[in-house]
Design a protein around this motif. Structure first.
Motif, PDB file in Angstrom:
ATOM      1  N   GLN A 182      50.399  50.579 -48.326  1.00  0.00           N
ATOM      2  CA  GLN A 182      50.975  51.686 -49.093  1.00  0.00           C
ATOM      3  C   GLN A 182      51.763  52.581 -48.139  1.00  0.00           C
ATOM      4  O   GLN A 182      51.367  53.724 -47.878  1.00  0.00           O
ATOM      5  N   PRO A 183      52.882  52.080 -47.607  1.00  0.00           N
ATOM      6  CA  PRO A 183      53.600  52.838 -46.587  1.00  0.00           C
ATOM      7  C   PRO A 183      54.307  54.099 -47.098  1.00  0.00           C
ATOM      8  O   PRO A 183      54.519  55.029 -46.320  1.00  0.00           O
ATOM      9  N   LEU A 184      54.657  54.155 -48.376  1.00  0.00           N
ATOM     10  CA  LEU A 184      55.386  55.336 -48.858  1.00  0.00           C
ATOM     11  C   LEU A 184      54.523  56.595 -48.862  1.00  0.00           C
ATOM     12  O   LEU A 184      54.953  57.638 -48.334  1.00  0.00           O
ATOM     13  N   PRO A 185      53.289  56.568 -49.414  1.00  0.00           N
ATOM     14  CA  PRO A 185      52.464  57.771 -49.283  1.00  0.00           C
ATOM     15  C   PRO A 185      52.125  58.059 -47.815  1.00  0.00           C
ATOM     16  O   PRO A 185      51.987  59.216 -47.422  1.00  0.00           O
ATOM     17  N   ALA A 186      52.029  57.008 -47.023  1.00  0.00           N
ATOM     18  CA  ALA A 186      51.752  57.186 -45.597  1.00  0.00           C
ATOM     19  C   ALA A 186      52.899  57.930 -44.917  1.00  0.00           C
ATOM     20  O   ALA A 186      52.663  58.830 -44.095  1.00  0.00           O
ATOM     21  N   LEU A 187      54.123  57.591 -45.257  1.00  0.00           N
ATOM     22  CA  LEU A 187      55.279  58.279 -44.683  1.00  0.00           C
ATOM     23  C   LEU A 187      55.309  59.750 -45.078  1.00  0.00           C
ATOM     24  O   LEU A 187      55.686  60.607 -44.269  1.00  0.00           O
ATOM     25  N   GLN A 188      54.911  60.053 -46.306  1.00  0.00           N
ATOM     26  CA  GLN A 188      54.845  61.465 -46.728  1.00  0.00           C
ATOM     27  C   GLN A 188      53.847  62.231 -45.858  1.00  0.00           C
ATOM     28  O   GLN A 188      54.113  63.365 -45.443  1.00  0.00           O
ATOM     29  N   LEU A 189      52.714  61.614 -45.590  1.00  0.00           N
ATOM     30  CA  LEU A 189      51.709  62.253 -44.741  1.00  0.00           C
ATOM     31  C   LEU A 189      52.225  62.451 -43.318  1.00  0.00           C
ATOM     32  O   LEU A 189      51.966  63.484 -42.698  1.00  0.00           O
ATOM     33  N   ILE A 190      52.952  61.468 -42.816  1.00  0.00           N
ATOM     34  CA  ILE A 190      53.509  61.576 -41.469  1.00  0.00           C
ATOM     35  C   ILE A 190      54.525  62.708 -41.402  1.00  0.00           C
ATOM     36  O   ILE A 190      54.562  63.466 -40.422  1.00  0.00           O
ATOM     37  N   GLU A 191      55.353  62.827 -42.426  1.00  0.00           N
ATOM     38  CA  GLU A 191      56.319  63.933 -42.447  1.00  0.00           C
ATOM     39  C   GLU A 191      55.593  65.276 -42.437  1.00  0.00           C
ATOM     40  O   GLU A 191      56.017  66.211 -41.756  1.00  0.00           O
ATOM     41  N   GLU A 192      54.499  65.376 -43.182  1.00  0.00           N
ATOM     42  CA  GLU A 192      53.691  66.606 -43.169  1.00  0.00           C
ATOM     43  C   GLU A 192      53.102  66.842 -41.777  1.00  0.00           C
ATOM     44  O   GLU A 192      53.092  67.974 -41.289  1.00  0.00           O
TER      45      GLU A 192
END
Length: 151
Positions: free
Chosen positions: A36-46
């Motif tokens: 699930q890389p898309l929610p993971a990318l959101q977390l990384i941006e945060e």
């Protein structure tokens, strides 16, 4: 995922952002492992925003490296952006003199077939970083680095 999210919620209640970047990266890694890389990318941006806003940069190299990994998980079309993330991670790890994070970045570069980063051949970076270690050769990171360096 629930355990980390529960911990983050409790920490938000307390009102501190201490270690948020690290915990966001851990949660992002978990989502990545669950494909699930898309929610993971959101977390990384945060995590990046929190780290930059608060100055909690001690895990910044790993956060940038994780972003590169996740971008490549989404699409190989993201290679140039991912390379920029790896180079930022390497720059940060070098500035902080964190050998283990330098090693992780070097492994990502080699594993994903980047010939060079920051003007240095990736395989040379991996081998030189690996040579700097004098102990810990039974750890998963060093075991993987040794295998990659032998290719």
């Amino acid at each position: 995922v629930r355990t980390i999210e529960t911990g983050l919620a409790a920490q938000r209640k307390i009102g501190t952002q201490e270690d948020f970047p690290v915990f966001h990266e851990m949660l992002a890694e978990t989502y990545g492992l669950m494909d699930q890389p898309l929610p993971a990318l959101q977390l990384i941006e945060e995590a990046i925003k929190i780290a930059e806003d608060t100055g909690l940069l001690y895990w910044y190299a790993e956060i940038c490296r994780r972003k590169g990994e996740l971008l490549l998980q989404v699409s190989d079309d993201n290679r140039m952006v991912a390379l920029a993330c790896f180079e930022k991670a390497l720059e940060t790890a070098n500035a902080q003199q964190t050998k283990s994070l330098q090693l992780r970045v070097a492994m990502s570069l080699v594993r994903h077939g980047f010939a060079e980063a920051g003007g240095v051949r990736s395989i040379d970076l991996l081998r030189n970083t690996l040579e700097a270690f004098t102990e810990g050769f039974d750890t998963p990171d060093l075991q993987q680095a040794i295998r990659l360096a032998a290719l």
